[in-house]
Design a protein around this motif. Sequence first.
Motif, short mmCIF file in Angstrom:
data_model
loop_
_atom_site.label_atom_id
_atom_site.label_comp_id
_atom_site.label_asym_id
_atom_site.label_seq_id
_atom_site.Cartn_x
_atom_site.Cartn_y
_atom_site.Cartn_z
N GLN A 1 27.11 15.28 37.42
CA GLN A 1 26.47 13.95 37.72
C GLN A 1 26.70 13.09 36.65
OE1 GLN A 1 22.42 14.26 39.40
NE2 GLN A 1 22.14 12.06 39.00
N VAL A 2 27.23 11.88 36.74
CA VAL A 2 27.58 11.02 35.69
C VAL A 2 26.23 9.88 35.58
CG1 VAL A 2 28.47 9.28 37.15
CG2 VAL A 2 29.29 9.28 34.51
N GLN A 3 25.89 9.65 34.43
CA GLN A 3 25.04 8.61 34.07
C GLN A 3 25.71 7.45 33.29
OE1 GLN A 3 22.42 11.00 31.62
NE2 GLN A 3 20.93 11.61 33.16
N VAL A 4 25.00 6.09 33.67
CA VAL A 4 25.79 4.96 33.31
C VAL A 4 24.42 4.09 32.62
CG1 VAL A 4 27.29 5.17 35.14
CG2 VAL A 4 25.37 4.00 35.62
N ALA A 5 24.92 3.32 31.66
CA ALA A 5 23.95 2.51 30.97
C ALA A 5 24.71 1.26 30.68
CB ALA A 5 23.49 3.25 29.81
N GLU A 6 23.84 0.08 31.07
CA GLU A 6 24.35 -1.22 30.87
C GLU A 6 23.89 -1.78 29.31
OE1 GLU A 6 22.94 -1.01 35.22
OE2 GLU A 6 22.29 -0.43 32.98
N SER A 7 24.70 -2.70 28.79
CA SER A 7 24.44 -3.38 27.48
C SER A 7 24.87 -4.65 27.75
CB SER A 7 24.47 -2.65 26.40
OG SER A 7 26.03 -2.42 26.42
N GLY A 8 24.40 -5.62 26.74
CA GLY A 8 25.25 -7.12 26.83
C GLY A 8 24.43 -8.10 27.40
N GLY A 9 23.71 -8.05 28.13
CA GLY A 9 22.59 -9.07 28.50
C GLY A 9 21.93 -9.94 27.75
N GLY A 10 21.71 -11.08 28.08
CA GLY A 10 21.22 -12.19 27.21
C GLY A 10 21.00 -13.59 27.74
N LEU A 11 20.51 -14.25 26.92
CA LEU A 11 20.53 -15.79 27.25
C LEU A 11 21.72 -16.65 26.81
CD1 LEU A 11 18.93 -18.30 27.99
CD2 LEU A 11 17.96 -18.37 25.52
N ARG A 19 29.64 -10.76 27.73
CA ARG A 19 30.29 -9.58 28.16
C ARG A 19 29.35 -8.63 28.00
NH1 ARG A 19 35.22 -5.78 25.26
NH2 ARG A 19 33.32 -5.40 23.91
N LEU A 20 29.22 -7.89 29.51
CA LEU A 20 28.44 -6.69 29.76
C LEU A 20 29.37 -5.58 29.86
CD1 LEU A 20 26.47 -7.96 32.84
CD2 LEU A 20 25.86 -8.51 30.43
N SER A 21 28.55 -4.56 29.40
CA SER A 21 29.35 -3.19 29.13
C SER A 21 28.47 -2.28 29.81
CB SER A 21 29.57 -2.93 27.69
OG SER A 21 30.28 -3.74 26.75
N CYS A 22 29.21 -1.41 30.37
CA CYS A 22 28.67 -0.06 31.17
C CYS A 22 29.49 1.29 30.69
CB CYS A 22 29.14 -0.13 32.68
SG CYS A 22 28.50 1.13 33.60
N LYS A 23 28.52 1.95 30.08
CA LYS A 23 29.03 3.17 29.46
C LYS A 23 28.57 4.33 30.25
CE LYS A 23 30.04 5.53 25.49
NZ LYS A 23 31.27 5.46 24.76
N GLY A 24 29.65 5.14 30.57
CA GLY A 24 29.45 6.57 31.32
C GLY A 24 28.94 7.82 30.13
N SER A 25 28.60 8.55 30.75
CA SER A 25 27.72 9.69 29.81
C SER A 25 29.04 10.63 29.48
CB SER A 25 26.79 10.70 30.73
OG SER A 25 27.41 10.85 32.02
N ASP A 26 30.09 10.70 30.24
CA ASP A 26 31.27 11.48 29.78
C ASP A 26 32.48 11.26 30.36
OD1 ASP A 26 29.72 13.72 31.78
OD2 ASP A 26 31.58 13.01 32.46
N ASP A 27 33.61 11.66 30.05
CA ASP A 27 34.92 11.13 30.74
C ASP A 27 35.08 11.17 32.16
OD1 ASP A 27 37.11 13.74 29.31
OD2 ASP A 27 35.36 13.85 30.70
N THR A 28 34.14 12.17 32.82
CA THR A 28 34.53 12.04 34.14
C THR A 28 33.97 10.58 34.77
OG1 THR A 28 32.30 12.73 34.56
CG2 THR A 28 33.54 14.43 34.60
#
Length: 126
Positions: A1-11, A19-28
């Motif tokens: 089961q993959v997990q994802v996490a966003e970053s990069g938001g703001g004003l 630019r927003l980024s979405c990082k996956g937990s592994d290479d799957t």
Amino acid sequence: QVQVAESGGGLVQPGGSLRLSCKGSDDTFNKYTVAWFRQTPGQERAFVAAINWRGDTTYDEDSVKGRFIVSRVNAENTVHLQMNSLKSEDTADYYCTAAGIQFGRLEMSPREYHYWGQGTQVTVSS
């Protein structure tokens, strides 16, 4: 089961970029179609853009076509959403999500996506 996490938001000011980024937990993560949705209070989550495992992309034509670019960097298990020429109506919580199956098609319905991040807030205001 993959997990994802966003970053990069703001004003950001109208006309600016983020630019927003979405990082996956592994290479799957790289085998899944990944999409961005956004949501404002009282509204349903709305499709923004998606990219499949081959790098094919699709966008919500009416709202973001020509301004937003979705891309992925497989070496970093990451999908980016480059947002340009931002408008006040782009203000929302942005969510990254991965589809329920690997090597799937580009999908625009949230029902096709199973793995959701917590969201990142984007505010476009002067």
